[in-house]
Design a protein around this motif. Structure first.
Motif, PDB file in Angstrom:
ATOM      1  N   TYR A  62      33.556  49.815  45.836  1.00  0.00           N
ATOM      2  CA  TYR A  62      32.429  49.376  45.021  1.00  0.00           C
ATOM      3  C   TYR A  62      32.860  49.063  43.590  1.00  0.00           C
ATOM      4  N   GLU A  63      34.168  48.920  43.386  1.00  0.00           N
ATOM      5  CA  GLU A  63      34.682  48.592  42.066  1.00  0.00           C
ATOM      6  C   GLU A  63      36.083  48.010  42.220  1.00  0.00           C
ATOM      7  N   VAL A  64      36.570  47.373  41.166  1.00  0.00           N
ATOM      8  CA  VAL A  64      37.921  46.825  41.139  1.00  0.00           C
ATOM      9  C   VAL A  64      38.701  47.587  40.090  1.00  0.00           C
ATOM     10  N   THR A  65      39.727  48.328  40.512  1.00  0.00           N
ATOM     11  CA  THR A  65      40.476  49.174  39.596  1.00  0.00           C
ATOM     12  C   THR A  65      41.968  48.873  39.665  1.00  0.00           C
ATOM     13  N   LEU A  66      42.655  49.142  38.582  1.00  0.00           N
ATOM     14  CA  LEU A  66      44.095  48.951  38.536  1.00  0.00           C
ATOM     15  C   LEU A  66      44.797  49.847  39.542  1.00  0.00           C
ATOM     16  N   SER A  67      44.321  51.081  39.686  1.00  0.00           N
ATOM     17  CA  SER A  67      44.976  52.013  40.606  1.00  0.00           C
ATOM     18  C   SER A  67      44.956  51.492  42.036  1.00  0.00           C
ATOM     19  N   ASP A  68      43.859  50.878  42.456  1.00  0.00           N
ATOM     20  CA  ASP A  68      43.783  50.313  43.806  1.00  0.00           C
ATOM     21  C   ASP A  68      44.618  49.043  43.935  1.00  0.00           C
ATOM     22  N   ILE A  69      44.545  48.182  42.929  1.00  0.00           N
ATOM     23  CA  ILE A  69      45.263  46.911  42.996  1.00  0.00           C
ATOM     24  C   ILE A  69      46.775  47.127  42.947  1.00  0.00           C
ATOM     25  N   LEU A  70      47.240  48.204  42.335  1.00  0.00           N
ATOM     26  CA  LEU A  70      48.663  48.518  42.351  1.00  0.00           C
ATOM     27  C   LEU A  70      49.164  48.698  43.778  1.00  0.00           C
ATOM     28  N   HIS A  71      48.313  49.216  44.648  1.00  0.00           N
ATOM     29  CA  HIS A  71      48.675  49.406  46.051  1.00  0.00           C
ATOM     30  C   HIS A  71      48.590  48.086  46.814  1.00  0.00           C
ATOM     31  N   THR A  72      47.435  47.460  46.800  1.00  0.00           N
ATOM     32  CA  THR A  72      47.201  46.212  47.529  1.00  0.00           C
ATOM     33  C   THR A  72      46.148  45.400  46.797  1.00  0.00           C
ATOM     34  N   ASN A  73      46.348  44.099  46.729  1.00  0.00           N
ATOM     35  CA  ASN A  73      45.342  43.239  46.125  1.00  0.00           C
ATOM     36  C   ASN A  73      44.270  42.919  47.163  1.00  0.00           C
ATOM     37  N   TYR A  74      43.126  43.551  47.024  1.00  0.00           N
ATOM     38  CA  TYR A  74      42.033  43.319  47.963  1.00  0.00           C
ATOM     39  C   TYR A  74      40.980  42.381  47.368  1.00  0.00           C
ATOM     40  N   TRP A 127      48.217  38.400  42.758  1.00  0.00           N
ATOM     41  CA  TRP A 127      48.363  39.854  42.580  1.00  0.00           C
ATOM     42  C   TRP A 127      48.984  40.165  41.223  1.00  0.00           C
ATOM     43  N   ASP A 128      50.025  39.438  40.869  1.00  0.00           N
ATOM     44  CA  ASP A 128      50.661  39.628  39.562  1.00  0.00           C
ATOM     45  C   ASP A 128      49.653  39.400  38.443  1.00  0.00           C
ATOM     46  N   PHE A 129      48.832  38.365  38.572  1.00  0.00           N
ATOM     47  CA  PHE A 129      47.807  38.085  37.562  1.00  0.00           C
ATOM     48  C   PHE A 129      46.796  39.225  37.489  1.00  0.00           C
ATOM     49  N   MET A 130      46.390  39.746  38.640  1.00  0.00           N
ATOM     50  CA  MET A 130      45.422  40.847  38.660  1.00  0.00           C
ATOM     51  C   MET A 130      45.972  42.084  37.955  1.00  0.00           C
ATOM     52  N   LEU A 131      47.254  42.380  38.149  1.00  0.00           N
ATOM     53  CA  LEU A 131      47.850  43.536  37.491  1.00  0.00           C
ATOM     54  C   LEU A 131      47.781  43.381  35.979  1.00  0.00           C
ATOM     55  N   ARG A 132      48.092  42.197  35.489  1.00  0.00           N
ATOM     56  CA  ARG A 132      48.055  41.966  34.042  1.00  0.00           C
ATOM     57  C   ARG A 132      46.617  41.940  33.522  1.00  0.00           C
ATOM     58  N   LEU A 133      45.725  41.334  34.304  1.00  0.00           N
ATOM     59  CA  LEU A 133      44.330  41.256  33.882  1.00  0.00           C
ATOM     60  C   LEU A 133      43.706  42.638  33.751  1.00  0.00           C
ATOM     61  N   LEU A 134      43.955  43.504  34.736  1.00  0.00           N
ATOM     62  CA  LEU A 134      43.327  44.827  34.751  1.00  0.00           C
ATOM     63  C   LEU A 134      43.919  45.773  33.714  1.00  0.00           C
ATOM     64  N   ARG A 135      45.083  45.471  33.202  1.00  0.00           N
ATOM     65  CA  ARG A 135      45.626  46.274  32.107  1.00  0.00           C
ATOM     66  C   ARG A 135      44.858  46.033  30.817  1.00  0.00           C
ATOM     67  N   ALA A 136      44.334  44.823  30.653  1.00  0.00           N
ATOM     68  CA  ALA A 136      43.713  44.445  29.386  1.00  0.00           C
ATOM     69  C   ALA A 136      42.190  44.335  29.458  1.00  0.00           C
ATOM     70  N   HIS A 137      41.651  44.171  30.663  1.00  0.00           N
ATOM     71  CA  HIS A 137      40.215  43.928  30.801  1.00  0.00           C
ATOM     72  C   HIS A 137      39.662  44.714  31.989  1.00  0.00           C
ATOM     73  N   ALA A 151      53.618  51.033  39.722  1.00  0.00           N
ATOM     74  CA  ALA A 151      53.783  49.999  40.745  1.00  0.00           C
ATOM     75  C   ALA A 151      54.825  50.420  41.768  1.00  0.00           C
ATOM     76  N   PHE A 152      55.882  51.077  41.301  1.00  0.00           N
ATOM     77  CA  PHE A 152      56.922  51.559  42.214  1.00  0.00           C
ATOM     78  C   PHE A 152      56.369  52.641  43.137  1.00  0.00           C
ATOM     79  N   ILE A 153      55.663  53.612  42.564  1.00  0.00           N
ATOM     80  CA  ILE A 153      55.074  54.689  43.367  1.00  0.00           C
ATOM     81  C   ILE A 153      54.073  54.119  44.372  1.00  0.00           C
ATOM     82  N   ALA A 154      53.240  53.180  43.911  1.00  0.00           N
ATOM     83  CA  ALA A 154      52.252  52.584  44.807  1.00  0.00           C
ATOM     84  C   ALA A 154      52.935  51.859  45.961  1.00  0.00           C
ATOM     85  N   GLY A 155      54.087  51.258  45.702  1.00  0.00           N
ATOM     86  CA  GLY A 155      54.831  50.602  46.769  1.00  0.00           C
ATOM     87  C   GLY A 155      55.331  51.597  47.801  1.00  0.00           C
ATOM     88  N   LEU A 156      55.803  52.763  47.334  1.00  0.00           N
ATOM     89  CA  LEU A 156      56.233  53.807  48.264  1.00  0.00           C
ATOM     90  C   LEU A 156      55.056  54.297  49.100  1.00  0.00           C
TER      91      LEU A 156
END
Length: 359
Positions: A149-161, A190-200, A260-265
């Motif tokens: 029900y939300e878009v968060t950096l923590s989730d997007i680090l794992h997978t871009n949904y 996905w790369d864009f989403m990671l940068r976007l969610l850091r700032a907005h 991002a590394f931890i989320a990949g693991l």
């Protein structure tokens, strides 16, 4: 090509020799209840005549331009070509094989005009289909990540949904984080989403699905969905992005690289463990537990080895970041060990680690 008057929304559609799919996307745009848009079609090395002829059959489009690339520049750079060829307050990407509900633009524009988010995403439905001659045949539908029900950096680090066709972005926010990286071979979204969610922040409109992400698992070539037809390319691009972020973290201390590394693991663990457990469950349901008992034991042991290896990797990161107590790997590892212990016994989870349930 129409004149480029200033509009509220620039819609970028990338296409190449997929007239059957593009027709549906154009129909979707033409039905929008919000009419202040400029559709920019980037024909990335495809037949210009076919695209122009298709556009000519849609006089109901509010404003449309076509950019013909003489040669293909690739999916990701094609998006940047379209964005650069537009001026608008907001940016939307509608891939040529996706579609929107009629009120998609109306709802998302209204959200951004009443909220301070840098972008907004909508509830999305995955539509599985196949192409039979000149007909698109629907196979099934399911909601994408229905528990979210939300878009968060923590989730997007794992997978871009959040597929590109599911989000409207403020142009100012887009530019403030460097925009879309057209040099990437895949996963630029996905790369864009990671940068976007850091700032907005990114808002989320719940309710009925308003974006439709169309999948054709069995198709390859021009009609294929890149997530499946170019799956290996997507995987390689994801690994390159995670590696780039990790190296930046080691050089600058940027914590997102470590995350991002931890989320990949975690993602690798999640995929491996649940694939194996699904095999186990299938065989048990088939009554083959005696026949495969020895092999199942080996699989469980292998899962435990993977968890131990991830623990070792985590120890290295813990020494770097000194955040061992909050490690998501250990929580997921504990939850997985608990599950396998309940199913088969013989695995002793570390009782001091707090469990984390899989969503």
């Amino acid at each position: 090509m129409s004149s480029k008057n200033a509009t509220s929304v620039a819609i970028i559609t990338r296409t190449r020799d997929r007239a059957l799919l593009l027709r549906r996307a154009l129909d979707s745009v033409a039905r929008q209840t919000f009419r202040d848009y400029h559709l920019v079609i980037v024909n990335d090395g495809g037949d210009p005549a076919a695209v122009d002829a298709l556009v000519a059959t849609h006089p109901d489009l509010s404003q449309v331009s076509v950019i013909h690339n003489p040669e293909s520049v690739g999916r990701e750079r094609a998006a940047t070509v379209g964005i650069a060829g537009s001026t608008s307050e907001f940016i939307a990407i509608l891939d040529d094989d996706d579609s929107w509900a009629n009120d998609y633009l109306e709802v998302t524009v209204s959200w951004l005009r009443t909220h301070s988010d840098g972008a907004v995403a909508v509830r999305t439905e995955v539509v599985t289909e196949k192409v039979d001659a000149d007909t698109i045949v629907e196979i099934g539908r399911e909601m994408l990540k229905p528990s979210s029900y939300e878009v968060t950096l923590s989730d997007i680090l794992h997978t871009n949904y959040v597929p590109p066709s599911s989000m409207l972005v403020r142009r100012d926010a887009y530019l403030s984080v460097g925009g879309w990286d057209g040099s990437k071979t895949a996963n630029a979204d996905w790369d864009f989403m990671l940068r976007l969610l850091r700032a907005h922040t990114v808002g989320f409109v719940d309710g009925p699905p308003r974006a439709f992400w169309h999948h054709r698992h069995s198709e390859d070539g021009p009609l294929g969905n890149s997530v499946f037809a170019a799956a290996h390319e997507h995987l390689q691009a994801e690994q390159v992005i995670r590696e780039t972020y990790l190296k930046r973290a080691l050089e600058t201390g940027d914590p997102v690289g470590y995350l991002a590394f931890i989320a990949g693991l975690v993602k690798n663990l999640d995929t491996t463990v649940w694939q194996r457990l699904n095999i186990v469950a299938d065989r048990l349901e088939q009554g083959d537990d005696h026949r495969y008992g020895s092999r199942l034991g080996e699989q469980i042991a292998r899962i435990d080895q993977l968890l131990n290896r991830l623990d070792q990797n985590l120890d290295l990161l813990d020494r770097i970041r000194e955040e061992r107590a909050r490690s998501p790997i250990r929580r997921i590892g504990h939850a997985t060990r608990q599950l396998t212990s309940k199913l088969f016994g013989g695995v002793d989870p570390d009782a001091t680690d707090p469990p984390r349930h899989r969503v």
